[in-house]
Design a protein around this motif. Structure first.
Motif, short mmCIF file in Angstrom:
data_model
loop_
_atom_site.label_atom_id
_atom_site.label_comp_id
_atom_site.label_asym_id
_atom_site.label_seq_id
_atom_site.Cartn_x
_atom_site.Cartn_y
_atom_site.Cartn_z
N UNK A 1 51.31 7.45 -25.07
CA UNK A 1 51.97 6.79 -23.94
C UNK A 1 52.80 7.77 -23.13
N UNK A 2 53.46 8.69 -23.80
CA UNK A 2 54.39 9.59 -23.12
C UNK A 2 53.68 10.60 -22.22
N UNK A 3 52.51 11.06 -22.62
CA UNK A 3 51.83 12.12 -21.87
C UNK A 3 51.48 11.71 -20.44
N UNK A 4 50.86 10.55 -20.22
CA UNK A 4 50.59 10.17 -18.83
C UNK A 4 51.87 10.03 -18.00
N UNK A 5 52.92 9.50 -18.60
CA UNK A 5 54.20 9.38 -17.89
C UNK A 5 54.76 10.75 -17.55
N UNK A 6 54.64 11.68 -18.49
CA UNK A 6 55.13 13.04 -18.26
C UNK A 6 54.33 13.72 -17.15
N UNK A 7 53.02 13.53 -17.15
CA UNK A 7 52.19 14.11 -16.10
C UNK A 7 52.60 13.54 -14.74
N UNK A 8 52.78 12.24 -14.68
CA UNK A 8 53.18 11.61 -13.42
C UNK A 8 54.58 12.02 -12.98
N UNK A 9 55.42 12.42 -13.95
CA UNK A 9 56.78 12.85 -13.63
C UNK A 9 56.82 14.31 -13.18
N UNK B 1 46.35 17.70 -29.77
CA UNK B 1 45.32 17.66 -28.72
C UNK B 1 44.21 16.69 -29.09
N UNK B 2 44.05 16.46 -30.40
CA UNK B 2 42.98 15.56 -30.85
C UNK B 2 43.20 14.13 -30.37
N UNK B 3 44.44 13.75 -30.20
CA UNK B 3 44.74 12.42 -29.65
C UNK B 3 45.12 12.49 -28.18
N UNK B 4 45.65 13.65 -27.76
CA UNK B 4 46.07 13.83 -26.37
C UNK B 4 44.90 13.71 -25.40
N UNK B 5 43.83 14.43 -25.66
CA UNK B 5 42.69 14.44 -24.73
C UNK B 5 42.11 13.04 -24.52
N UNK B 6 41.81 12.30 -25.59
CA UNK B 6 41.29 10.94 -25.36
C UNK B 6 42.30 10.03 -24.66
N UNK B 7 43.58 10.19 -24.97
CA UNK B 7 44.60 9.35 -24.33
C UNK B 7 44.68 9.63 -22.83
N UNK B 8 44.58 10.90 -22.46
CA UNK B 8 44.61 11.24 -21.04
C UNK B 8 43.35 10.75 -20.33
N UNK B 9 42.22 10.81 -21.02
CA UNK B 9 40.98 10.31 -20.44
C UNK B 9 41.08 8.80 -20.21
N UNK B 10 41.66 8.10 -21.17
CA UNK B 10 41.87 6.65 -21.03
C UNK B 10 42.81 6.36 -19.87
N UNK B 11 43.91 7.12 -19.78
CA UNK B 11 44.88 6.93 -18.70
C UNK B 11 44.24 7.19 -17.34
N UNK B 12 43.36 8.15 -17.28
CA UNK B 12 42.65 8.44 -16.04
C UNK B 12 41.71 7.28 -15.70
N UNK B 13 41.03 6.76 -16.71
CA UNK B 13 40.09 5.66 -16.51
C UNK B 13 40.75 4.36 -16.10
N UNK B 14 41.96 4.10 -16.62
CA UNK B 14 42.62 2.83 -16.30
C UNK B 14 43.60 2.94 -15.14
#
Length: 81
Positions: free
Chosen positions: A1-9, A20-33
């Motif tokens: 949850x924090x990574x997309x918010x940090x990117x947007x900030x 990174x094993x969870x970061x990459x899929x989470x960012x891909x999901x955030x990009x998709x949604x």
């Protein structure tokens, strides 16, 4: 949850170990949604690559191997520390 918010900030570079094993899929999901936009992601990547270009990381990407000889890096003194 924090990574997309940090990117947007405004964070452009994330430093991590095995997360990174969870970061990459989470960012891909955030990009998709739509949590992060492709434009914002491209902006972050562009800035990181620009700094690397300015510092010559693509012109000479590997370290000077003479600086990594066994007398200094990896020496018994370094390992004991």
């Amino acid at each position: 949850e924090a990574a997309p918010s940090a990117l947007n900030a405004g964070i452009d570079l994330f430093m991590m170990g095995d997360t990174w094993k969870t970061f990459a899929p989470a960012m891909k999901t955030a990009l998709g949604n739509g949590t992060i936009t492709e434009a914002r992601l491209n902006d972050a990547v562009r800035r990181v690559l620009r700094v690397k270009l300015r510092h010559g990381l693509f012109a000479k990407p590997l370290t000077d191997r003479t600086l990594t000889n066994g007398d200094v890096l990896g020496s018994a003194t370094h390992r004991s520390i």
